[in-house]
Design a protein around this motif. Sequence first.
Motif, mmCIF file in Angstrom:
data_model
loop_
_atom_site.group_PDB
_atom_site.id
_atom_site.type_symbol
_atom_site.label_atom_id
_atom_site.label_comp_id
_atom_site.label_asym_id
_atom_site.label_seq_id
_atom_site.Cartn_x
_atom_site.Cartn_y
_atom_site.Cartn_z
ATOM 1 N N UNK A 156 -2.025 4.702 10.948
ATOM 2 C CA UNK A 156 -1.723 4.674 9.512
ATOM 3 C C UNK A 156 -2.896 5.172 8.685
ATOM 4 N N UNK A 157 -4.101 4.739 9.052
ATOM 5 C CA UNK A 157 -5.290 5.196 8.320
ATOM 6 C C UNK A 157 -5.515 6.693 8.499
ATOM 7 N N UNK A 158 -5.343 7.191 9.715
ATOM 8 C CA UNK A 158 -5.500 8.629 9.952
ATOM 9 C C UNK A 158 -4.504 9.420 9.114
ATOM 10 N N UNK A 159 -3.276 8.932 9.032
ATOM 11 C CA UNK A 159 -2.258 9.609 8.232
ATOM 12 C C UNK A 159 -2.639 9.613 6.750
ATOM 13 N N UNK A 160 -3.106 8.468 6.233
ATOM 14 C CA UNK A 160 -3.501 8.395 4.816
ATOM 15 C C UNK A 160 -4.681 9.307 4.518
ATOM 16 N N UNK A 161 -5.670 9.307 5.414
ATOM 17 C CA UNK A 161 -6.840 10.173 5.210
ATOM 18 C C UNK A 161 -6.416 11.641 5.254
ATOM 19 N N UNK A 162 -5.541 11.979 6.200
ATOM 20 C CA UNK A 162 -5.059 13.370 6.297
ATOM 21 C C UNK A 162 -4.318 13.788 5.036
ATOM 22 N N UNK A 184 -13.596 12.789 -0.696
ATOM 23 C CA UNK A 184 -13.095 11.695 -1.518
ATOM 24 C C UNK A 184 -11.571 11.685 -1.478
ATOM 25 N N UNK A 185 -10.972 10.649 -2.050
ATOM 26 C CA UNK A 185 -9.517 10.632 -2.176
ATOM 27 C C UNK A 185 -9.096 10.849 -3.625
ATOM 28 N N UNK A 186 -10.061 11.267 -4.455
ATOM 29 C CA UNK A 186 -9.796 11.572 -5.865
ATOM 30 C C UNK A 186 -10.269 13.004 -6.147
#
Length: 199
Positions: free
Chosen positions: A46-52, A65-67
Amino acid sequence: MAEGSDDIQALIALMARLPGLGPRSARRIVLQLVRKRGQHMVQLAQLLDRVAQNSRECAVCGNITDRDVCAICTDPARATGEICVVQDVADLWALERGQAFRGRYHVLGGTLSALDEIGPDDLGIPALLTRVDDERVTEVILALNATVDGQTTAHYIADALEGSVVKVTGLAQGVPIGGELDYLDDGTISAALRARRSL
């Protein structure tokens, strides 16, 4: 070899391609993940998917970043007038671990290399020069690796900023010739930042 299914073998092969991991380490990691799949594997996937899906480069400095703009660039306390120039994000993270620098960063995305046909326009050098003009920059710290390409890049940037009112400094003691920031300990990085010198 009786080491699981084709998918498990493919996962081991993929993990073995990551920096710092070989086939044996990759096998141990995958085996641990499979054994504890309820605790680790589902959460990791799940984390890998969110980071991707969400990770991107900061529009200002190039940090991951995620922003659109990273937390360092939006922190008003870090608007010290100092920009620390690094080769890549791993170097930025290494400097942040040392907690010796409280200004802002600029990630070049590599170094100049005639052999690899990497010129200034292939890196973040034009964006750095624009930032120096647009922001209230008083000092540019060149925290580039002590390699031939790193030092060539540092001299190129120093020459490009010559004649401006900006002070150009570089890391000093503590960084060995041929050394890379990501492999140095926090104390060495802190000492090198404190003892920076003009180029």
